[in-house]
Design a protein around this motif. Structure first.
Motif, mmCIF file in Angstrom:
data_model
loop_
_atom_site.group_PDB
_atom_site.id
_atom_site.type_symbol
_atom_site.label_atom_id
_atom_site.label_comp_id
_atom_site.label_asym_id
_atom_site.label_seq_id
_atom_site.Cartn_x
_atom_site.Cartn_y
_atom_site.Cartn_z
ATOM 1 N N LEU A 89 0.854 -1.188 0.000
ATOM 2 C CA LEU A 89 0.000 0.000 0.000
ATOM 3 C C LEU A 89 0.885 1.231 0.000
ATOM 4 N N ASN A 90 0.328 2.326 -0.584
ATOM 5 C CA ASN A 90 1.065 3.588 -0.539
ATOM 6 C C ASN A 90 0.711 4.346 0.726
ATOM 7 N N ASP A 91 1.206 5.585 0.820
ATOM 8 C CA ASP A 91 0.992 6.323 2.063
ATOM 9 C C ASP A 91 -0.436 6.800 2.239
ATOM 10 N N THR A 92 -1.277 6.688 1.181
ATOM 11 C CA THR A 92 -2.697 7.054 1.298
ATOM 12 C C THR A 92 -3.551 5.853 1.671
ATOM 13 N N GLY A 93 -2.969 4.679 1.743
ATOM 14 C CA GLY A 93 -3.693 3.473 2.117
ATOM 15 C C GLY A 93 -4.259 2.710 0.948
ATOM 16 N N GLN A 94 -3.925 3.082 -0.292
ATOM 17 C CA GLN A 94 -4.417 2.378 -1.470
ATOM 18 C C GLN A 94 -3.424 1.302 -1.876
ATOM 19 N N LEU A 95 -3.995 0.187 -2.413
ATOM 20 C CA LEU A 95 -3.155 -0.898 -2.866
ATOM 21 C C LEU A 95 -2.446 -0.499 -4.140
ATOM 22 N N VAL A 96 -1.149 -0.513 -4.173
ATOM 23 C CA VAL A 96 -0.374 -0.259 -5.399
ATOM 24 C C VAL A 96 0.022 -1.575 -6.039
ATOM 25 N N VAL A 97 0.118 -2.624 -5.225
ATOM 26 C CA VAL A 97 0.315 -3.984 -5.712
ATOM 27 C C VAL A 97 -0.682 -4.850 -4.960
ATOM 28 N N GLU A 98 -1.612 -5.438 -5.717
ATOM 29 C CA GLU A 98 -2.709 -6.172 -5.071
ATOM 30 C C GLU A 98 -2.194 -7.361 -4.285
ATOM 31 N N GLY A 99 -1.155 -7.992 -4.751
ATOM 32 C CA GLY A 99 -0.579 -9.104 -4.024
ATOM 33 C C GLY A 99 -1.327 -10.396 -4.236
ATOM 34 N N THR A 100 -1.097 -11.327 -3.334
ATOM 35 C CA THR A 100 -1.633 -12.684 -3.508
ATOM 36 C C THR A 100 -2.721 -13.024 -2.488
ATOM 37 N N PHE A 101 -3.141 -12.055 -1.707
ATOM 38 C CA PHE A 101 -4.145 -12.344 -0.679
ATOM 39 C C PHE A 101 -5.514 -12.380 -1.331
ATOM 40 N N PRO A 102 -6.272 -13.509 -1.268
ATOM 41 C CA PRO A 102 -7.562 -13.608 -1.954
ATOM 42 C C PRO A 102 -8.592 -12.658 -1.346
ATOM 43 N N HIS A 103 -9.584 -12.274 -2.190
ATOM 44 C CA HIS A 103 -10.621 -11.348 -1.720
ATOM 45 C C HIS A 103 -11.501 -11.993 -0.655
ATOM 46 N N ARG A 104 -11.799 -13.272 -0.845
ATOM 47 C CA ARG A 104 -12.647 -13.931 0.150
ATOM 48 C C ARG A 104 -11.939 -14.023 1.509
ATOM 49 N N ALA A 105 -10.620 -14.207 1.454
ATOM 50 C CA ALA A 105 -9.873 -14.236 2.713
ATOM 51 C C ALA A 105 -9.859 -12.866 3.359
ATOM 52 N N ALA A 106 -9.770 -11.794 2.517
ATOM 53 C CA ALA A 106 -9.801 -10.435 3.052
ATOM 54 C C ALA A 106 -11.159 -10.142 3.694
ATOM 55 N N ALA A 107 -12.232 -10.628 3.059
ATOM 56 C CA ALA A 107 -13.564 -10.415 3.637
ATOM 57 C C ALA A 107 -13.712 -11.182 4.952
ATOM 58 N N PHE A 108 -13.174 -12.409 4.982
ATOM 59 C CA PHE A 108 -13.223 -13.186 6.224
ATOM 60 C C PHE A 108 -12.420 -12.505 7.333
ATOM 61 N N GLU A 109 -11.297 -11.949 6.971
ATOM 62 C CA GLU A 109 -10.477 -11.243 7.959
ATOM 63 C C GLU A 109 -11.175 -10.001 8.483
ATOM 64 N N ALA A 110 -11.913 -9.334 7.597
ATOM 65 C CA ALA A 110 -12.605 -8.117 8.013
ATOM 66 C C ALA A 110 -13.730 -8.423 8.984
ATOM 67 N N ARG A 111 -14.348 -9.608 8.843
ATOM 68 C CA ARG A 111 -15.451 -9.955 9.730
ATOM 69 C C ARG A 111 -14.975 -10.418 11.106
ATOM 70 N N GLN A 112 -13.748 -10.898 11.190
ATOM 71 C CA GLN A 112 -13.238 -11.404 12.465
ATOM 72 C C GLN A 112 -12.774 -10.252 13.357
ATOM 73 N N LYS A 113 -13.334 -10.198 14.543
ATOM 74 C CA LYS A 113 -12.936 -9.164 15.496
ATOM 75 C C LYS A 113 -11.702 -9.573 16.306
ATOM 76 N N ASN A 114 -11.503 -10.860 16.462
ATOM 77 C CA ASN A 114 -10.346 -11.353 17.212
ATOM 78 C C ASN A 114 -9.327 -11.913 16.225
ATOM 79 N N PRO A 115 -8.203 -11.215 16.028
ATOM 80 C CA PRO A 115 -7.223 -11.684 15.032
ATOM 81 C C PRO A 115 -6.589 -13.016 15.400
ATOM 82 N N ARG A 116 -6.681 -13.445 16.662
ATOM 83 C CA ARG A 116 -6.078 -14.710 17.050
ATOM 84 C C ARG A 116 -6.837 -15.910 16.482
#
Length: 450
Positions: A89-116
């Motif tokens: 990500l750049n300094d504005t918080g936008q993805l400059v390189v999307e990378g290899t993290f799947p979108h469904r995994a990102a959505a699952f991570e966003a729903r989890q309140k406990n990162p553990r």
């Protein structure tokens, strides 16, 4: 002087034990902190994981030089090799390189309140490009199985450090244990030898040179052993002397009894006074032996002794035994000391009796009391013939009598006096007076009112 005291304190057993325990605790605490960092801190993983070391610099440089598409292909290849998902990500918080993290995994991570509860660990690293000055945020997601496998390999160094610490602590503990148990074993051996009366005075000499509590204990024990050996030797010598001294009156009694059995009635009547005298001598000898033995027993509590009334009482008692003799007392003031009145009275009485026995008529027995800075000095002087110089060193030994005193007493009076004065932490000096006669000097500790 302060340096010596400080050195003694530093070498004491207390500081040695304290330092050993403190070092052991410090090692355990330090290794616990290191292990905690190795297992729990993100910075430790970022700086020590082999796939993440220098990765931020390489990715940012590749992105600025070759663009986002080339960097994306590199990250996909990196994901396949290292099993780590990366986003930039750049300094504005936008993805400059999307990378290899799947979108469904990102959505699952966003729903989890406990990162553990996530099946991966999310790490972030900020990097500023030195060429462009732009700041980037790199997000790494490492699956826990991959992280656990790396942890098992990365724990080799902390475990090795812990093993080294345990070895060092073992060596410290071994040295400390040996420094305590070896002297104790020597002391135990010395106690056994002392109980078997085979104690050697130099057996603890090396241990007594230690400048710690065990060295002090060894020195005290060595002195105690020497003292006990001296007492045992003196007791054995006393028993030999007692048996020798008792033989003479018993032999005379046996002879007198044998004569009485064979004698006529008139001759037998003449032998009874002799038997009475021998019995009296035997009784007096046994009394003096018992008095000498009691001086080695525990005398009980100390009491304040007023010296002038005690000397006056002894003078009155002496007048009954030697009414023709004069005892002159020179005692200024009312000196006092702490001790055992009966013991001190017996010592002074023996010295006065000894002086009266050899003092010629017409000359007084002089008793002088002086208060000095070191304590009280009491002298008893007669004007008799004195004692030959070669016999002065033996005076005060049990049953010793100088040649000119062979018919007087049993040789226990001066021994009782010396022992009584020593029990008062004082000393008795015996010698000839410069102007003639014999003088006994008692030096006793400071009086109570000094």
């Amino acid at each position: 002087m302060g340096f010596v005291v400080r050195e003694l304190h530093l070498r004491s057993l207390f500081w040695r034990i304290l330092a050993t325990l403190w070092l052991a605790l410090a090692l355990v605490a330090g290794l616990s902190i290191l292990l905690g960092r190795a297992l729990n801190q993100d910075a430790w993983i970022l700086s020590h994981h082999p796939s993440l070391q220098g990765l931020a610099e390489r990715l940012v440089q590749r992105y600025e030089d070759q663009g986002a598409d080339d960097t994306q292909r590199y990250l996909e290849h990196f994901r396949h090799r290292a099993r780590i998902d990366v986003q930039i990500l750049n300094d504005t918080g936008q993805l400059v390189v999307e990378g290899t993290f799947p979108h469904r995994a990102a959505a699952f991570e966003a729903r989890q309140k406990n990162p553990r509860r996530l099946p991966w660990r999310r790490l972030t690293e900020e990097y500023t490009s030195p060429s462009s000055g732009e700041s980037y945020l790199l997000i790494y997601r490492i699956p826990y199985p991959e992280l656990d496998a790396w942890h098992r390999d990365s724990l080799l160094w902390p475990v090795s450090a812990l093993g080294i610490a345990l070895v060092v602590m073992t060596l410290f503990s071994l040295a400390l244990t040996l420094s305590i148990t070896r002297p104790l074993n020597r002391l135990r051996s010395a106690v056994h030898d002392l109980g078997q009366t085979t104690y050697q005075q130099d057996s603890l000499a090396r241990l007594a040179r230690r400048r710690d509590e065990l060295g002090v204990l060894a020195g005290d024990f060595n002195r105690m052993g020497q003292r006990l050996q001296g007492l045992i030797g003196s007791q054995r010598q006393l028993l030999r002397d007692v048996s020798h001294e008792l033989r003479s009156p018993l032999a005379r009694l046996r002879i007198a009894l044998a004569l009485a059995e064979r004698a006529e009635p008139q001759q037998r009547e003449a032998l009874w006074p002799r038997l009475d005298r021998e019995c009296d001598r035997l009784e007096a000898l046994i009394s003096e032996i018992l008095a000498l033995a009691r001086l080695d027993a525990e005398p009980g509590a100390r009491h304040v002794i007023a010296l002038r009334p005690l000397l006056e009482k002894l003078r009155e008692d002496a007048r009954l035994l030697a009414p023709d003799q004069e005892i002159r007392i020179d005692c200024a003031g009312d000196p006092q000391l702490e001790g055992w009145p009966d013991m001190l009275e017996r010592a002074l009485d023996n010295l006065l009796r000894n002086a009266l026995r050899f003092n010629p008529q017409g000359q007084p027995v002089e008793v002088t009391v002086k208060e000095q800075a070191s304590g009280l000095e009491i002298t008893v002087r007669d004007h008799g013939p004195g004692v030959a110089a070669e016999h002065l060193a033996q005076l005060g030994e049990p049953f010793f009598r100088a040649p000119n005193q062979s018919g007087a007493g049993h040789g226990l009076g001066l021994a009782i006096a010396r022992r009584a004065v020593e029990r008062h932490s004082g000393s008795l000096r015996l010698g000839n007076h410069a102007e003639g006669g014999f003088i006994a000097t008692l030096e006793l500790p400071l009086p109570v009112n000094a």
